[in-house]
Design an enzyme around this catalytic site. Structure first.
Site, PDB file in Angstrom:
ATOM      1  N   LYS A   1       0.841  -1.206   0.000  1.00 31.24           N
ATOM      2  CA  LYS A   1       0.000   0.000   0.000  1.00 31.24           C
ATOM      3  C   LYS A   1       0.874   1.253   0.000  1.00 31.24           C
ATOM      4  O   LYS A   1       0.668   2.157  -0.809  1.00 31.24           O
ATOM      5  CB  LYS A   1      -0.911  -0.031   1.233  1.00 31.24           C
ATOM      6  CG  LYS A   1      -2.151   0.808   1.098  1.00 31.24           C
ATOM      7  CD  LYS A   1      -3.030   0.681   2.335  1.00 31.24           C
ATOM      8  CE  LYS A   1      -3.793  -0.623   2.381  1.00 31.24           C
ATOM      9  NZ  LYS A   1      -4.390  -0.899   3.697  1.00 31.24           N
TER      10      LYS A   1
ATOM     11  N   ARG B   1      -3.149   3.142   8.474  1.00 29.80           N
ATOM     12  CA  ARG B   1      -3.438   1.993   7.607  1.00 29.80           C
ATOM     13  C   ARG B   1      -2.268   1.017   7.633  1.00 29.80           C
ATOM     14  O   ARG B   1      -1.118   1.419   7.458  1.00 29.80           O
ATOM     15  CB  ARG B   1      -3.670   2.463   6.170  1.00 29.80           C
ATOM     16  CG  ARG B   1      -4.480   3.727   6.065  1.00 29.80           C
ATOM     17  CD  ARG B   1      -4.501   4.321   4.660  1.00 29.80           C
ATOM     18  NE  ARG B   1      -5.154   3.464   3.676  1.00 29.80           N
ATOM     19  CZ  ARG B   1      -5.185   3.733   2.381  1.00 29.80           C
ATOM     20  NH1 ARG B   1      -4.579   4.808   1.899  1.00 29.80           N
ATOM     21  NH2 ARG B   1      -5.798   2.927   1.550  1.00 29.80           N
TER      22      ARG B   1
ATOM     23  N   GLY C   1      -6.278 -10.747   7.849  1.00 30.44           N
ATOM     24  CA  GLY C   1      -5.892 -11.058   9.225  1.00 30.44           C
ATOM     25  C   GLY C   1      -5.082  -9.947   9.847  1.00 30.44           C
ATOM     26  O   GLY C   1      -4.902  -9.888  11.053  1.00 30.44           O
TER      27      GLY C   1
ATOM     28  N   MET D   1      -4.273  -5.891  10.795  1.00 25.12           N
ATOM     29  CA  MET D   1      -5.122  -4.867  11.394  1.00 25.12           C
ATOM     30  C   MET D   1      -5.874  -4.054  10.349  1.00 25.12           C
ATOM     31  O   MET D   1      -5.360  -3.764   9.289  1.00 25.12           O
ATOM     32  CB  MET D   1      -4.277  -3.918  12.229  1.00 25.12           C
ATOM     33  CG  MET D   1      -5.125  -3.076  13.124  1.00 25.12           C
ATOM     34  SD  MET D   1      -4.271  -1.595  13.659  1.00 25.12           S
ATOM     35  CE  MET D   1      -4.642  -0.496  12.321  1.00 25.12           C
TER      36      MET D   1
ATOM     37  N   ARG E   1      -3.607  -1.164  -6.847  1.00 28.27           N
ATOM     38  CA  ARG E   1      -2.818  -2.410  -6.843  1.00 28.27           C
ATOM     39  C   ARG E   1      -3.243  -3.242  -8.041  1.00 28.27           C
ATOM     40  O   ARG E   1      -4.322  -3.028  -8.603  1.00 28.27           O
ATOM     41  CB  ARG E   1      -3.023  -3.194  -5.554  1.00 28.27           C
ATOM     42  CG  ARG E   1      -4.475  -3.607  -5.374  1.00 28.27           C
ATOM     43  CD  ARG E   1      -4.727  -4.277  -4.041  1.00 28.27           C
ATOM     44  NE  ARG E   1      -6.133  -4.110  -3.713  1.00 28.27           N
ATOM     45  CZ  ARG E   1      -6.671  -4.309  -2.522  1.00 28.27           C
ATOM     46  NH1 ARG E   1      -5.921  -4.681  -1.514  1.00 28.27           N
ATOM     47  NH2 ARG E   1      -7.945  -4.153  -2.330  1.00 28.27           N
TER      48      ARG E   1
ATOM     49  N   HIS F   1      -6.679 -45.012  -9.813  1.00 28.72           N
ATOM     50  CA  HIS F   1      -7.363 -45.324 -11.061  1.00 28.72           C
ATOM     51  C   HIS F   1      -8.394 -44.257 -11.402  1.00 28.72           C
ATOM     52  O   HIS F   1      -8.441 -43.733 -12.513  1.00 28.72           O
ATOM     53  CB  HIS F   1      -8.029 -46.706 -10.942  1.00 28.72           C
ATOM     54  CG  HIS F   1      -8.790 -47.103 -12.157  1.00 28.72           C
ATOM     55  ND1 HIS F   1     -10.139 -46.897 -12.270  1.00 28.72           N
ATOM     56  CD2 HIS F   1      -8.384 -47.667 -13.317  1.00 28.72           C
ATOM     57  CE1 HIS F   1     -10.542 -47.325 -13.449  1.00 28.72           C
ATOM     58  NE2 HIS F   1      -9.495 -47.809 -14.108  1.00 28.72           N
TER      59      HIS F   1
ATOM     60  N   SER G   1      11.289 -43.212 -23.128  1.00 28.93           N
ATOM     61  CA  SER G   1      10.201 -42.443 -22.547  1.00 28.93           C
ATOM     62  C   SER G   1      10.245 -42.692 -21.044  1.00 28.93           C
ATOM     63  O   SER G   1      10.153 -43.833 -20.600  1.00 28.93           O
ATOM     64  CB  SER G   1       8.869 -42.896 -23.130  1.00 28.93           C
ATOM     65  OG  SER G   1       7.822 -42.211 -22.489  1.00 28.93           O
TER      66      SER G   1
ATOM     67  N   CYS H   1       6.313 -39.504 -20.053  1.00 28.99           N
ATOM     68  CA  CYS H   1       4.876 -39.752 -20.070  1.00 28.99           C
ATOM     69  C   CYS H   1       4.481 -40.028 -18.630  1.00 28.99           C
ATOM     70  O   CYS H   1       5.315 -40.062 -17.745  1.00 28.99           O
ATOM     71  CB  CYS H   1       4.523 -40.905 -20.988  1.00 28.99           C
ATOM     72  SG  CYS H   1       5.254 -42.471 -20.510  1.00 28.99           S
TER      73      CYS H   1
ATOM     74  N   TYR I   1      10.333 -33.988 -25.442  1.00 27.48           N
ATOM     75  CA  TYR I   1       8.888 -33.756 -25.371  1.00 27.48           C
ATOM     76  C   TYR I   1       8.331 -34.179 -24.020  1.00 27.48           C
ATOM     77  O   TYR I   1       8.966 -34.911 -23.264  1.00 27.48           O
ATOM     78  CB  TYR I   1       8.162 -34.503 -26.497  1.00 27.48           C
ATOM     79  CG  TYR I   1       8.170 -36.008 -26.368  1.00 27.48           C
ATOM     80  CD1 TYR I   1       7.190 -36.666 -25.619  1.00 27.48           C
ATOM     81  CD2 TYR I   1       9.158 -36.776 -26.974  1.00 27.48           C
ATOM     82  CE1 TYR I   1       7.200 -38.042 -25.484  1.00 27.48           C
ATOM     83  CE2 TYR I   1       9.174 -38.146 -26.847  1.00 27.48           C
ATOM     84  CZ  TYR I   1       8.190 -38.785 -26.097  1.00 27.48           C
ATOM     85  OH  TYR I   1       8.199 -40.132 -25.954  1.00 27.48           O
TER      86      TYR I   1
END
Ligand code: ADP
Ligand code: MG
Ligand code: MG
Length: 884
Positions: free
Chosen positions: A28, A97, A106, A108, A341, A457, A773, A840, A860
């Site tokens: 801020k 602030r 949370g 102030m 912001r 699964h 792979s 993979c 890849y």
């Protein structure tokens, strides 16, 4: 005296901070300084640094020199505003602030109108010729100060206000007259006295000191500490405190206060979007006491202010090169900015804003590609629960497969299929799923399981199908006998409606409103930019032509894993597969395989067609054969039943036969048992059949002009001799098919690296393998020695206790499994420099693991179709992060 600086002034051309000092000034404070630097009207003030807070926490005392600096800055502020703290003629009022480097709930809350006491309130009234305003501000101050600094419940005050409204028969604060405001002040002071046993502080310095203390101390309140712990935010950051001259939105109808976004935070549409209230202060807009008006109405009510606000917000967007979330106040027709912001936004908005900003020349394509989190693509591509729906949360589990679904609860796959055939939408609820449930999973809108992790699964199959799934939801209890499940004291009957959110891992009672994502051109555009950046290829895991097509639409450049076993589960195939398994001689087995071969070839024809011109890695049969046979206990039941009901002896014999086979194939550790290339060595005719199907399909398509690039992959190799043995079957078969057809196919034969021994001896294996792979599911399983199917029993606790950071089956363990991969990559390239390598398995679609794959030098990644866009974006980000 130390020469450390703890306080930074902003505003009135004397600004000392900037946006680059977030760490010191908090978000801020840094942005207030930045706005002041830009010439945006910001009420002046000063920021006490986070460093001061940290020292205060550590030493339980203010750092030396801090108060002197504050005094000097108060002087500056008084000079700048021409007002003085405590001056009965012309009092200075300020807000206090908090503002940490990372925005944190949370912390102030803000105190407004600090500086009022019994004397200054009269001065303020006289000076502004507005008694109502002065006492409205004072009663607000007493209430906020009591709440924020001393923790007195706001209800104590709200109740008094409500009483007054009832007495006077009015509904809004603004309708309370001046005398009522004066009464409120007196009554509020009594509440304060009653609660604290002391008078409301009349000394302004004392008010300020108490407020600053409260901000510092709020850094260590329980809520803030918990939040930091959960979000991995360091306790060492501390919070800054901003003391800022007040401007007043409560000075009548030409005053007001509001919040706005430079673009629509839900859709990303470029429209000035927000709300304001006239004759109001700070919290009133969000508090919902009065209904705010759209900022668009400012255009008519205060056109000059609107124009100025529009100019300023555009300037801020241009400057920050991102969508802003702003807070402003209008005092008697004059506009002030109080906060800016980078705005929070939905995934859809993030995407649209990033793409639009490139077209507006605000950012370049690389920056745009970094603006979207890969995981956010999930939200853009799947239906979601309308955030406004208010449903009872029943339980939570793992967010196993993204998207939301609504449907009637069913407890069996069969039932799911039946109901789906009657056009009913169902959610399949199972303790866990097995291959036999596939049909039911397909029929269901979503899947919910009690047990199982991210690679169970249910999770793997659901992700593959793009179906929402919540796994490991152990807060629910299924009672199959009663046909119900219970959760949180509720009993849900089969047939009742529930909603599941697979992106969040939540299940709700009842029917949620679902919102369909709009896959607009922006995703396409963004992904094309990503494609231009990335070097890693993105393939898909697909076993069906439908998946292959879907993945092509999502931009997959081939198949990295085509599992052949799923093809064996089809209704007309499973009997033939069982015939093959139960054959007690090679001849019978070959007969069954001959029946399977054309079916298998048909599968490949359609998949190959969908991937025209791209490589397709087909993995030869991998799972242990008993997976294709019925369950042992079920068979025993069946025999009992047949015998008691006087079933045909022939049938009883058949089932008995089956039972014998099931018994013979039973394994103690099937994951480490007779599977993978071990099957290809004991039953070469199976791999022979599969190779034949692949090469025949390729030959047939080649004559049609379809370009097929098959890569035949041998699973679970741990030793180069296994590979040599199986490879001979493959190449001999391929040779003979090609000779017979008179067509040459450029196929490759390679292997999976999914066992530690394979990685460690990859140089030897690479001599025979044309590609690798990395099967990271099995590699994770065998590197850790965790059985994938049993890890659900202890992994959650491991993560909870911090033994593991995350589920290694979902996020690649770079330290261990990744190290094995690196060894495999290096050794593989040492004996075959041009060897093609990919990954993979589940990790192929995880952004972090993709980054790792890129850095490790793979060619890849391969993932389920729905994760292909994620992988495209993540692999582009991997390149950009490396360049940085
Ligand atoms: P939060 O971090 O909760 O947004 P802020 O510090 O931004 O808290 O304060 C909340 C609101 O209080 C602001 O949006 C603004 O309306 C009001 N406010 C804060 N400082 C001032 C000020 N100097 N003058 C007028 N209003 C202020
Ligand atoms: Mg704010
Ligand atoms: Mg494997």
């Amino acid at each position: 005296m130390t020469d450390k600086k703890f306080v930074y002034f902003f505003g009135d051309n004397q600004t000392e901070g900037s946006n680059k000092m977030k760490h010191l000034l908090g978000g801020k404070g840094a942005n207030l300084a930045e706005m002041a630097n830009l010439g945006v009207p910001v009420p002046p003030g000063f920021t006490i640094s986070t460093e001061a807070c940290v020292l205060y926490m550590k030493n339980n005392d203010y750092p030396e020199g801090m108060w002197d600096e504050i005094d000097k800055n108060i002087d500056k502020l008084e000079e700048s505003t021409g007002k003085k703290f405590g001056d009965p003629e012309n009092p200075l009022l300020s807000s206090v602030r908090s503002g940490a480097p990372i925005s944190m709930p949370g912390m102030m809350d803000t105190v407004l109108n600090l500086g009022l006491n019994d004397k200054t309130v009269r001065g303020l009234a006289k000076r502004t010729d507005n008694e109502w305003f002065a006492y409205d501000s004072y009663r607000r101050f007493i209430m906020m100060f009591s709440d924020v600094v001393l923790g007195i419940d706001t209800d104590e005050f709200e109740n008094i206000i409500q009483q007054k409204k009832d007495e006077l028969g009015v509904t809004e604060d603004t309708e309370l007259g001046t005398n009522t405001m004066k009464d409120l002040v007196e009554e509020f002071k009594s509440v304060y006295k009653e609660k604290t046993s002391s008078d409301f502080p009349q000394k302004i310095k004392q008010q300020l000191k108490m407020a600053i203390n409260a901000v510092f101390n709020s850094w260590n309140n329980e809520r803030a500490k918990k939040y930091r712990q959960l979000n991995d935010i360091s306790d060492e950051l501390g919070t800054a405190v901003n003391v800022q001259a007040m401007v007043f939105g409560n000075m009548g109808e030409t005053s007001g206060t509001g919040v706005a976004f430079t673009r629509n935070p839900a859709t990303g549409e470029k429209e000035f979007y927000g709300e304001y209230l006239t004759n109001a202060q700070g919290e009133d807009v969000v508090a919902g006491i009065r209904t705010p008006k759209s900022v668009q109405t400012l255009k008519d009510n205060m056109p000059d202010v609107y124009r100025q606000l529009d100019d300023i917000t555009q300037k801020l967007e241009q400057h920050y090169k991102d969508m802003q979330d702003i807070e402003f106040t209008i005092e008697k027709g004059k506009l002030y900015m109080l906060q800016t912001r980078n705005a929070k936004r939905t995934a859809a908005a993030a995407l649209k804003v990033a793409v639009d900003m490139v077209h507006e020349n605000l950012i370049n394509k690389n920056e745009a590609v970094m603006r979207l989190k890969p995981s956010q693509i999930d939200q853009v591509l799947h239906p979601m629960i309308d955030p406004n729906s208010e449903l009872e949360l029943l339980s939570s589990g793992l967010a196993a497969s993204p998207g939301a679904a609504v449907g009637k609860v069913v407890f069996s796959a069969e039932h799911a299929e039946e109901m789906a055939q009657n056009n009913e939408e169902v959610i399949l609820v199972r303790t866990e799923t097995s291959p036999e449930d596939i049909g039911g999973m397909h029929a269901a809108k979503g899947v919910l399981t009690v047990r199982g992790g991210m690679t169970s699964h249910a999770a793997v199959v659901a992700r593959g199908m793009g179906k929402p799934c919540v796994c490991g939801c152990d807060g629910i209890n299924i009672d199959m006998n009663e046909g119900v499940f219970t959760a949180k004291g509720y009993t849900i009957n089969e047939g009742e409606c529930i909603s599941i959110d697979g992106s969040e891992g939540k299940i709700y009672m009842g029917e949620a409103e679902l919102k369909m994502p709009n896959v607009s051109g922006e995703l396409e555009t963004m992904l094309q930019w990503a494609d231009d950046i990335r070097s890693l290829n993105v393939r898909t895991n697909a076993d069906t032509p439908e998946d292959a097509k879907l993945a092509r639409d999502f931009g997959a450049e081939g198949i990295g894993l085509c599992r052949t076993e799923h093809m064996f589960f089809g209704e007309e195939r499973i009997p033939v597969v069982r015939e093959m398994i139960m054959a007690d001689n090679k001849e019978d087995r070959e007969k069954a395989l001959q029946k399977l071969q054309p079916m298998q070839k048909d599968d490949f024809l359609d998949i190959f067609r969908a991937m025209d011109g791209y490589p397709i890695t087909v993995r030869l049969l991998d799972p242990p054969l008993h997976e294709f046979l019925p369950n042992y206990e079920d068979l025993i039941e069946k025999i009992k039943k047949l015998e008691s009901e006087g079933g045909k002896q022939e049938e009883i014999n058949r089932v008995n036969d089956l039972l014998k086979n099931v018994d013979a194939l039973k394994e103690t550790n099937p994951m480490l048992g007779h599977r993978g290339c071990r099957l290809g060595i004991t039953y070469p005719e199976i791999y022979e059949m599969q190779t034949k199907a692949i090469i025949e399909a390729a030959c047939e398509l080649a004559s049609e002009g379809t370009d097929v690039i098959p890569e035949i992959m041998i699973p679970l190799v741990s030793n180069e001799k296994e590979l040599d043995f199986v490879k001979k079957t493959v190449t001999d078969t391929a040779e003979s098919v090609m000779n017979e057809k008179g067509t040459n196919i450029d196929y490759l034969c390679g292997t999976m690296i999914e066992l530690p021994r394979a990685a460690l001896t990859a140089d030897k294996i690479a001599k025979g393998a044309e590609f690798f792979s990395f099967g990271t599911n099995d590699l994770t399983q065998t590197a850790f020695g965790y059985s994938r199917d049993d890890a659900g029993k202890f992994l959650p606790l491991y993560i909870d206790k911090g033994i593991l950071e995350s589920d290694p089956f979902a996020v690649l363990d770079q330290e261990g499994v990744g190290e094995l991969m690196k060894i495999g990559i290096d050794k593989g390239r040492s004996s075959r420099p041009d060897i093609k390598m990919g990954i993979c398995g589940e990790h192929g679609g995880d952004p972090e693991s993709i980054s790792f794959s890129y850095e490790a030098g793979l060619n890849y990644v391969s993932c389920s179709p729905y994760r292909v866009p994620i992988a495209r974006l993540a692999s582009a980000q991997a390149v950009l992060k490396e360049e940085k």
